[in-house]
Design a protein around this motif. Structure first.
Motif: not given
Length: 192
Positions: A158, A160, A162-163, A165-167, A169-170
């Motif tokens: 987590v 940065g 970001l949620d 799921e976004a993390r 994907r990144a």
């Protein structure tokens, strides 16, 4: 209802997969596996011979499922790494099972060794690598990069703001970029 041998074997493999991925080989109990599979303990020994053989059968079965879901594509190593990342993140119990395997049984079967060597030979040709040991190293690094997300501490997932799921994907994008960079840095000159 007639006895269905294949169905019983499949139920045993599924129940054993859950038991072994949760508890490892040493902690798994044949009686729990049999109960979860709605079978008797004797069926385990009749089909597999021992708890150790059942463990090996489960691992081979699940790695086969993974290989079917994520075909090895040495010509598209970044795509393979991304697909492996996706599949392993969808089935963290498979990574737990392989971790238990590494902790409890350091030996590799001849089939496992040959499978890895065959993949390395294909990779050597695809990337025009200088030798088989280099290809083996590249394959190991690609797999390690692909599985890293599952082993990352929760706090880093987590970072940065970001949620999760976004993390994830990144992180996947970085996996593909890293494998692309490895491929590009190591690929030999084109064949003449």
């Amino acid at each position: 209802m007639p006895y269905d041998s294949a169905a019983t074997r499949a139920r045993l493999l599924d129940a054993a997969y859950q038991e072994f991925s949760e508890r490892g080989l040493a902690g798994a109990r044949v009686d729990r596996i049999a109960a979860a599979a709605r079978a008797n303990k004797q069926a385990i020994y009749a089909y597999f011979g021992s708890k150790e053989n059942l463990f090996d059968a489960v691992l081979a079965d699940r790695l086969g499922v993974l290989a079917d879901a994520v075909p090895y594509t040495p010509d598209d190593l970044p795509g393979y790494a991304g697909a492996l990342f996706d599949a392993l993140n969808a089935t963290p119990e498979l990574l737990r099972l392989t971790a238990w395997r590494g902790l409890e049984r350091a030996d590799a079967t001849p089939g496992e060794i040959e499978s890895h060597l065959a993949k390395a030979r294909e990779l050597r040709v695809a990337l025009r690598l200088p030798d088989e040991p280099t290809a083996i190293d590249v394959l190991e690094i690609v797999v390690a990069i692909s599985v890293a997300w599952v082993n990352v501490p929760a706090g880093l997932k987590v970072v940065g703001g970001l949620d999760p799921e976004a993390r994830r994907r990144a992180h996947r994008a970085v996996v593909v970029a890293a494998v692309t960079a490895i491929r590009d840095a190591l690929a030999g000159p084109p064949a003449e």
